[in-house]
Design an enzyme around this catalytic site. Structure first.
Site, PDB file in Angstrom:
ATOM      1  CD  GLU A 194      -2.463   1.831   0.508  1.00 59.47           C
ATOM      2  OE1 GLU A 194      -2.356   3.038   0.185  1.00 59.47           O
ATOM      3  OE2 GLU A 194      -3.284   1.061  -0.019  1.00 59.47           O
ATOM      4  CD  GLN A 195      -0.292   5.537  -3.754  1.00 61.32           C
ATOM      5  OE1 GLN A 195       0.714   5.832  -4.406  1.00 61.32           O
ATOM      6  NE2 GLN A 195      -1.503   5.857  -4.149  1.00 61.32           N
ATOM      7  CG  ASP A 207     -13.106   1.155  -8.670  1.00 61.29           C
ATOM      8  OD1 ASP A 207     -14.110   0.593  -9.127  1.00 61.29           O
ATOM      9  OD2 ASP A 207     -13.166   2.054  -7.811  1.00 61.29           O
ATOM     10  CE1 TYR A 221     -23.925   5.647   2.315  1.00 62.94           C
ATOM     11  CE2 TYR A 221     -24.351   6.467   0.099  1.00 62.94           C
ATOM     12  CZ  TYR A 221     -23.469   5.974   1.050  1.00 62.94           C
ATOM     13  OH  TYR A 221     -22.141   5.825   0.730  1.00 62.94           O
ATOM     14  NE  ARG A 250     -15.442   5.857   0.248  1.00 64.25           N
ATOM     15  CZ  ARG A 250     -15.306   5.048  -0.803  1.00 64.25           C
ATOM     16  NH1 ARG A 250     -14.400   4.094  -0.771  1.00 64.25           N
ATOM     17  NH2 ARG A 250     -16.068   5.182  -1.864  1.00 64.25           N
TER      18      ARG A 250
END
Length: 313
Positions: free
Chosen positions: A7-8, A274, A195, A82
């Site tokens: 992970e960067q 993605d 939402y 998130r």
């Protein structure tokens, strides 16, 4: 399988705002990763989808109440921050006895190149280090470095829309109609999706259709002036104006997508989520499709006799 995650980011932290998890991913998180309880504790169980006129607030249509969604789709539709989702997944990866570290997780590793010419693929990172693997899975998002290295070019396409986002505390809003639903307000030149998340706050995503080419070098830019997102929505329903005015909005997001690929694997390198099929967020399926990809890829690797023996991913 010996799995390593590169992970960067220098630290794991919240990026973005919230995410909608529909049943096609939730049922896998529940059944395969045993995350039923932590998800239920951190997320809002959304009570259906409501379409409304952006100007009048009139209901155009309703889809699947909470009970219908549970029964027909086999799992809840969740709204979750998130940061909370990341914490739940990290906890599942680390296990209860991990302490402060997580085995196989490597931070501050920004990929710059992949050499797949030898017996194993070699990853090269910006800090000068490298790593080898039998299989490289590029799950590095819509602006995927792995995809660009596979294709040899960047194929991102501007969708003609840009967006602003924010999370609004419930105490800054007058009573909303259907506050427990995911709602889609439609009007000339744009729309608003919002939402609830686990603590009762409302996550909003405000979209303006701007078909002229995106001129900025970055996909995310600072707003040019305070309140610029209010201009074209000033005549919309008062509940909408109140929501998008309630918190500071400092960034504008260009919405890009990528054309479908005829192939997404080459040699020892493949793509997921993605990186393979970046889509605009209007159906709330980016995260869900990524989770489905991970489950399907795991099943394929476990079932493929050509991958017998120890492997490093």
């Amino acid at each position: 399988m010996e799995v390593h995650l590169y992970e960067q980011a220098e630290e794991l932290r919240e990026v973005g705002a919230a995410v909608a998890l529909s049943a096609n991913s939730v049922r896998h998180l529940q059944a395969r990763l045993n995350l039923t309880e932590p998800l239920a504790a951190a997320a809002a169980d959304v009570d259906g989808l409501v379409f409304r006129s952006g100007r009048t607030g009139d209901v155009v249509g309703r889809v699947l109440s909470r009970a219908d969604h549970h029964q027909r789709c086999g799992a809840p539709y969740y709204g979750i921050h998130r940061a909370d989702l990341q914490a739940i997944l990290l906890g599942a990866l680390a296990g209860p006895d991990a302490g402060s570290g997580v085995e196989g997780l490597h931070l501050k590793k920004r990929l710059v190149d992949i050499d797949d010419s030898g017996a194993r693929a070699r990853l090269h990172f910006a800090d000068g280090s490298s790593a080898e693997a039998d299989l490289v899975i590029g799950a590095d998002g819509a602006r995927s470095t792995v995809r660009r290295l596979l294709l040899g070019y960047d194929d991102a396409l501007y969708s003609g829309s840009s967006a602003w986002r924010g999370i609004v505390p419930a105490d800054k809003l007058d009573p909303l109609p259907d506050p427990e639903a995911i709602q889609f307000w439609m009007g000339p030149g744009g729309h608003l999706l919002h939402y609830p998340i686990g603590n009762g706050d409302q996550n909003f995503f405000l979209v303006q259709r701007t078909p002229e080419p995106w001129s900025a070098s970055s996909w995310v830019t600072p707003v040019e002036r305070e309140g610029e997102h209010l201009t074209m929505f000033a005549e919309w329903h008062p509940a909408i104006v109140q929501m998008i005015s309630a918190v500071p909005v400092t960034e504008r997001w260009a919405l890009f997508h990528r054309p479908p690929l005829e192939w997404w694997s080459k040699g020892r390198v493949t793509l997921l989520g993605d990186a393979a099929h970046a889509m605009v967020p209007h159906h709330g399926q980016g995260a869900n499709q990524s989770i489905e990809d991970a489950i399907v890829l795991a099943d394929c690797l476990l079932a493929d006799s050509d991958w017998e023996g120890p492997r490093t991913l």
